[in-house]
Write an enzyme that holds these catalytic residues in place. Structure first.
Site, PDB file in Angstrom:
ATOM      1  N   ASP A  51       0.835  -1.146   0.100  1.00 46.45           N
ATOM      2  CA  ASP A  51       0.062   0.047  -0.032  1.00 46.45           C
ATOM      3  C   ASP A  51       0.940   1.352   0.033  1.00 46.45           C
ATOM      4  O   ASP A  51       0.506   2.191   0.468  1.00 46.45           O
ATOM      5  CB  ASP A  51      -0.994   0.105   1.318  1.00 46.45           C
ATOM      6  CG  ASP A  51      -1.657  -1.232   1.137  1.00 46.45           C
ATOM      7  OD1 ASP A  51      -2.146  -1.689   0.196  1.00 46.45           O
ATOM      8  OD2 ASP A  51      -1.990  -1.731   2.338  1.00 46.45           O
ATOM      9  N   HIS A 105      -4.281  -2.540  -6.017  1.00 47.21           N
ATOM     10  CA  HIS A 105      -3.847  -1.119  -6.266  1.00 47.21           C
ATOM     11  C   HIS A 105      -4.929  -0.254  -6.554  1.00 47.21           C
ATOM     12  O   HIS A 105      -5.834  -0.375  -7.139  1.00 47.21           O
ATOM     13  CB  HIS A 105      -2.981  -1.102  -7.573  1.00 47.21           C
ATOM     14  CG  HIS A 105      -1.696  -1.913  -7.387  1.00 47.21           C
ATOM     15  ND1 HIS A 105      -0.819  -1.848  -6.549  1.00 47.21           N
ATOM     16  CD2 HIS A 105      -1.251  -2.837  -8.460  1.00 47.21           C
ATOM     17  CE1 HIS A 105       0.192  -2.592  -6.720  1.00 47.21           C
ATOM     18  NE2 HIS A 105      -0.034  -3.169  -7.639  1.00 47.21           N
TER      19      HIS A 105
END
Ligand code: GDP
Length: 426
Positions: A12, A40
């Site tokens: 992340d 994503h």
């Protein structure tokens, strides 16, 4: 030329945005490991997308997207994502799927759930996408490659044998319904229909592309600290998250990977269980979580609130070193604009000793953060294009961290969009 885009931390970090951005100058984007367990988030002209399996280059007409052999391929998830992007106006991506990629089987997801249930309070915080059972089977040589869909008799026979073993566990360990081989076979034939038009020898395709001088991006999932070998074992993922694995998971020569862009976020976040030395709690954490990323720090796959912390120079220095970093992309810096002062973790205290080297998990559990407090810049830095135009304290923050981690920060990301990027040393 091959460039890898990988994470320095727990995932992340904003790899999707950086890949989407760098994909503009690329011909081919390859996913080389992991599965649909992480995602994503990408914001571009077409809207906002959460991609779990498709490479982040799918939004360009000129790129080819490849699912490499190292990926845990969940075929229905891939096709749902494909339909989703096309339904939002994105032209049908050019997609190739490795004939050697292995498939996440319906029972991998069940085993992931059942095992987390069995572990109860001691669970890994798995996303229950079947990733650990998938990679276990792959290395136990009871997994299924995509190419096996094309020999139905052999497939049926192998499926029977594999299910015999699985059923013992289901019946006696988990006390759950047993698997029906016929049903799974039928499902696999559906998978075959979905995947058939895309299947090819992707390593050969890449070999030829390298010879033709094409620009290739390898897109990593998660980050160094989740790597099976070098991460916070056992609170890791079940595949290697390192750029070096890109050579294996894409089937390309290791010496062709010339650049390794390691992405690191201006503060820390993590999901799942495991030691997280610079973690913060309470209102301080809630506020950073609320303001973080683009619309808050919540899992792209699960929607779970992420654990939050200050930037960790010890973990990031290690994370960059193991990736073989040639340059660092420092992301989400804009989010810190609200803070009067910004603590940064510069060392760990373990049993009364101070270290700046990232330790093994047993030691890590005992580590306490040594924090250095830097002054904030108290302003909105979005829209700024030149490094020199950033507030002085903001530049000092970047340069302090660059010195601590020992790798050059060449890109600073100050917003979620493709153009929200500041290049340095160019
Ligand atoms: P990935 O898995 O490494 O791609 O990371 P995620 O997609 O989970 O997290 C990145 C989040 O931050 C996404 O919501 C992005 O849109 C957002 N993002 C990326 N770069 C920036 C940035 O520089 N500033 C802000 N505010 N958000 C960013």
């Amino acid at each position: 030329m091959i460039k890898a885009i990988v994470g320095a931390n727990w995932g992340d970090e904003g790899k999707g945005k950086i890949t989407d951005m760098l994909a503009e100058e690329a011909d081919i984007i390859v996913r080389f490991q992991g599965g649909a367990n992480a995602g994503h988030t990408i914001v571009n002209n077409y809207g906002k997308f959460a991609l779990h399996t498709l490479p982040s280059g799918v939004f360009y007409n000129h790129t080819t997207s490849i699912i490499g052999n190292g990926v845990a391929l969940n075929i229905p998830v891939l096709f749902k994502e494909l339909q989703d992007v096309v339904s939002k106006g994105v032209p049908m991506p050019k997609l190739l799927v490795s004939d050697r990629a292995q498939m996440v089987m319906p029972y991998h997801i069940l085993f992931d759930q059942y095992e987390e249930e069995r572990l109860a309070g001691k669970s890994f915080g798995s996303t229950k996408s079947g990733i650990a059972p998938f990679y276990s089977d792959k290395y136990a040589k009871t997994g299924f490659q995509v190419q096996e869909l094309f020999d139905e008799a052999a497939l049926k026979e192998k499926l029977k044998s594999v299910c015999t073993v699985k059923n013992v566990l289901l019946e006696h360990l988990y006390h759950k319904p047993v698997l029906d081989t016929e049903e799974i076979f039928k499902e696999l034939m559906e998978y075959k229909k979905m995947v058939e038009p895309f299947v090819c020898d992707t390593s050969l395709f890449l070999w030829n592309a390298i010879k033709e001088g094409k620009q290739i991006l390898l897109e990593g999932q998660l980050g160094t600290l989740k790597d099976t070998d070098h991460g916070i074992y056992p609170m890791v993922t079940s595949s290697s998250t390192l750029a070096a694995y890109g050579a294996i998971g894409a089937g390309v020569p290791p010496y062709e990977i010339k650049e390794i862009v390691t992405v690191s976020k201006a503060y820390s976040s993590a999901v799942g269980a495991g030691a997280f030395v610079s973690e913060i709690f309470g209102e301080e954490a809630d506020e950073l979580r609320r303001r973080g990323g683009d619309g808050g720090e919540y899992g792209a796959t699960t929607g779970r609130p992420r654990r939050m912390g200050w930037y960790d120079c010890v973990a990031s220095k290690y994370g960059c070193r193991l990736q073989g970093t040639t340059q660092v992309a420092f992301t989400v810096l804009d989010v810190l604009g609200y803070l009067e002062e910004i603590p940064v973790c510069v060392g760990y205290e373990i049993d009364g000793k101070i270290t700046t080297e990232f330790p093994t998990t047993t030691q890590l559990e005992k580590a306490k953060p040594i924090l250095k407090v830097l002054p904030g810049w108290k302003s909105d830095i979005r829209g700024i294009k030149n490094y020199e135009e950033l507030p002085e304290n903001c530049r000092k923050y970047v340069e302090f961290i660059e010195k601590q981690i020992g790798f050059p920060i060449t890109m600073v990301s100050n917003g979620p969009g493709r153009d929200d990027i500041i290049y340095r040393n160019r």
